[in-house]
Scaffold this active site. Sequence first.
Site, PDB file in Angstrom:
ATOM      1  N   ASP A 111      82.797  48.806 -36.924  1.00  0.00           N
ATOM      2  CA  ASP A 111      81.841  48.358 -35.898  1.00  0.00           C
ATOM      3  C   ASP A 111      81.038  49.650 -35.627  1.00  0.00           C
ATOM      4  OD1 ASP A 111      83.744  50.000 -34.713  1.00  0.00           O
ATOM      5  OD2 ASP A 111      84.216  48.438 -33.121  1.00  0.00           O
ATOM      6  N   ASP A 114      81.356  57.093 -35.084  1.00  0.00           N
ATOM      7  CA  ASP A 114      81.363  58.066 -33.810  1.00  0.00           C
ATOM      8  C   ASP A 114      81.872  59.331 -34.138  1.00  0.00           C
ATOM      9  OD1 ASP A 114      81.198  58.922 -31.200  1.00  0.00           O
ATOM     10  OD2 ASP A 114      82.883  57.910 -30.521  1.00  0.00           O
ATOM     11  N   PHE A 163      78.913  54.960 -24.377  1.00  0.00           N
ATOM     12  CA  PHE A 163      79.915  54.019 -24.838  1.00  0.00           C
ATOM     13  C   PHE A 163      79.482  52.696 -24.696  1.00  0.00           C
ATOM     14  CE2 PHE A 163      83.872  51.709 -24.327  1.00  0.00           C
ATOM     15  CZ  PHE A 163      84.527  52.263 -25.300  1.00  0.00           C
ATOM     16  N   VAL A 164      79.483  51.813 -25.774  1.00  0.00           N
ATOM     17  CA  VAL A 164      79.179  50.399 -26.008  1.00  0.00           C
ATOM     18  C   VAL A 164      80.181  49.676 -26.135  1.00  0.00           C
ATOM     19  CG1 VAL A 164      76.873  51.225 -26.614  1.00  0.00           C
ATOM     20  CG2 VAL A 164      78.460  50.553 -28.346  1.00  0.00           C
ATOM     21  N   ASP A 170      85.134  46.984 -27.753  1.00  0.00           N
ATOM     22  CA  ASP A 170      85.869  46.932 -26.536  1.00  0.00           C
ATOM     23  C   ASP A 170      86.004  48.191 -25.791  1.00  0.00           C
ATOM     24  OD1 ASP A 170      87.833  48.329 -28.268  1.00  0.00           O
ATOM     25  OD2 ASP A 170      89.065  47.980 -26.799  1.00  0.00           O
ATOM     26  N   ARG A 176      84.882  42.167 -26.182  1.00  0.00           N
ATOM     27  CA  ARG A 176      84.610  42.051 -27.519  1.00  0.00           C
ATOM     28  C   ARG A 176      83.676  40.683 -27.804  1.00  0.00           C
ATOM     29  NH1 ARG A 176      87.806  45.691 -30.392  1.00  0.00           N
ATOM     30  NH2 ARG A 176      89.851  46.053 -29.664  1.00  0.00           N
TER      31      ARG A 176
HETATM   32  P1  IMP Z   1      85.637  57.361 -34.969  1.00  0.00           P
HETATM   33  O1  IMP Z   1      86.869  57.446 -35.657  1.00  0.00           O
HETATM   34  O2  IMP Z   1      85.532  58.411 -33.647  1.00  0.00           O
HETATM   35  O3  IMP Z   1      84.233  57.390 -35.729  1.00  0.00           O
HETATM   36  O4  IMP Z   1      85.530  56.210 -33.956  1.00  0.00           O
HETATM   37  C1  IMP Z   1      85.344  55.000 -34.673  1.00  0.00           C
HETATM   38  C2  IMP Z   1      86.333  54.070 -33.936  1.00  0.00           C
HETATM   39  O5  IMP Z   1      86.188  54.313 -32.326  1.00  0.00           O
HETATM   40  C3  IMP Z   1      85.449  52.599 -33.943  1.00  0.00           C
HETATM   41  O6  IMP Z   1      86.305  51.961 -34.820  1.00  0.00           O
HETATM   42  C4  IMP Z   1      85.443  51.849 -32.655  1.00  0.00           C
HETATM   43  O7  IMP Z   1      86.710  51.043 -32.750  1.00  0.00           O
HETATM   44  C5  IMP Z   1      85.732  53.202 -31.573  1.00  0.00           C
HETATM   45  N1  IMP Z   1      84.457  53.506 -30.727  1.00  0.00           N
HETATM   46  C6  IMP Z   1      83.678  54.623 -31.020  1.00  0.00           C
HETATM   47  N2  IMP Z   1      82.627  54.399 -30.241  1.00  0.00           N
HETATM   48  C7  IMP Z   1      82.865  53.365 -29.366  1.00  0.00           C
HETATM   49  C8  IMP Z   1      82.035  52.625 -28.126  1.00  0.00           C
HETATM   50  O8  IMP Z   1      81.227  53.151 -27.880  1.00  0.00           O
HETATM   51  N3  IMP Z   1      82.468  51.540 -27.946  1.00  0.00           N
HETATM   52  C9  IMP Z   1      83.767  50.855 -28.170  1.00  0.00           C
HETATM   53  N4  IMP Z   1      84.492  51.530 -29.422  1.00  0.00           N
HETATM   54  C10 IMP Z   1      84.010  52.642 -30.007  1.00  0.00           C
HETATM   55 MG    MG Z   2      87.589  50.607 -34.343  1.00  0.00          MG
END
Ligand code: IMP
Ligand code: MG
Length: 192
Positions: A111, A114, A163-164, A170, A176
């Site tokens: 999705d 981050d 944060f979205v 979610d 969701r």
């Molecule tokens: P990363 O491992 O930090 O790149 O995070 C990725 C995961 O964190 C994604 O698969 C999302 O499930 C969750 N995530 C990151 N940012 C957001 C947000 O703004 N809203 C909701 N879920 C997020």
């Molecule tokens: Mg995720």
Amino acid sequence: MFPEIQRTLVTRQQIAERIKSLALEIARDLEADLEKDGHTALDEDRVVIIPVMTGAMIFVADLIRELPMKLSLGLVAVSSYPGASVRSKGALLASEMPKNLAGKHIIVLDDILDSGQTLAMVKKLILEQGPASLRLGVMLDKQTNRAVDIEVDYVGFEIPDEFVVGYGLDYDGYYRNHPEIAVLDASALPAR
Ligand code: IMP
Ligand code: MG
């Protein structure tokens, strides 16, 4: 639908249009891969789409219906934001990895990108199986400092460091099903 949703970042229509153009890009790349191997997209069972659950569920459901080729799905679940948190706590594999990926053309879809830890972990585990090709795609690319260096091949939209929720994303398990990508009212979130 939800009064605590304050602001829409990406509308339903923008999402629908972008899904179509992303699918064209992905289909073109996969067809080129398969052709290089001497096959055509329609006859060969060589494409595996891997959604990172649960957030990528809606994105992937929409996207694969725009991909006119034989493909299968292999789910992987990763947990990075347990419960009511809005900052990554590092990526934890929460399912088994799909098997038999050797020699296949793989597209991993999440999705949102981050910190990068989720996709970095999944990428490493897939490469260990020896796929023919591996590409990564995300609906959203959050403009933030990555904890790890990672390149993705397909991005739906770049968004600011907020944060979205919605369209699969979610907060504490909810929102969701909101059909747009939106920002929650800050008072609905815990202090960071
Ligand atoms: P990363 O491992 O930090 O790149 O995070 C990725 C995961 O964190 C994604 O698969 C999302 O499930 C969750 N995530 C990151 N940012 C957001 C947000 O703004 N809203 C909701 N879920 C997020
Ligand atoms: Mg995720």
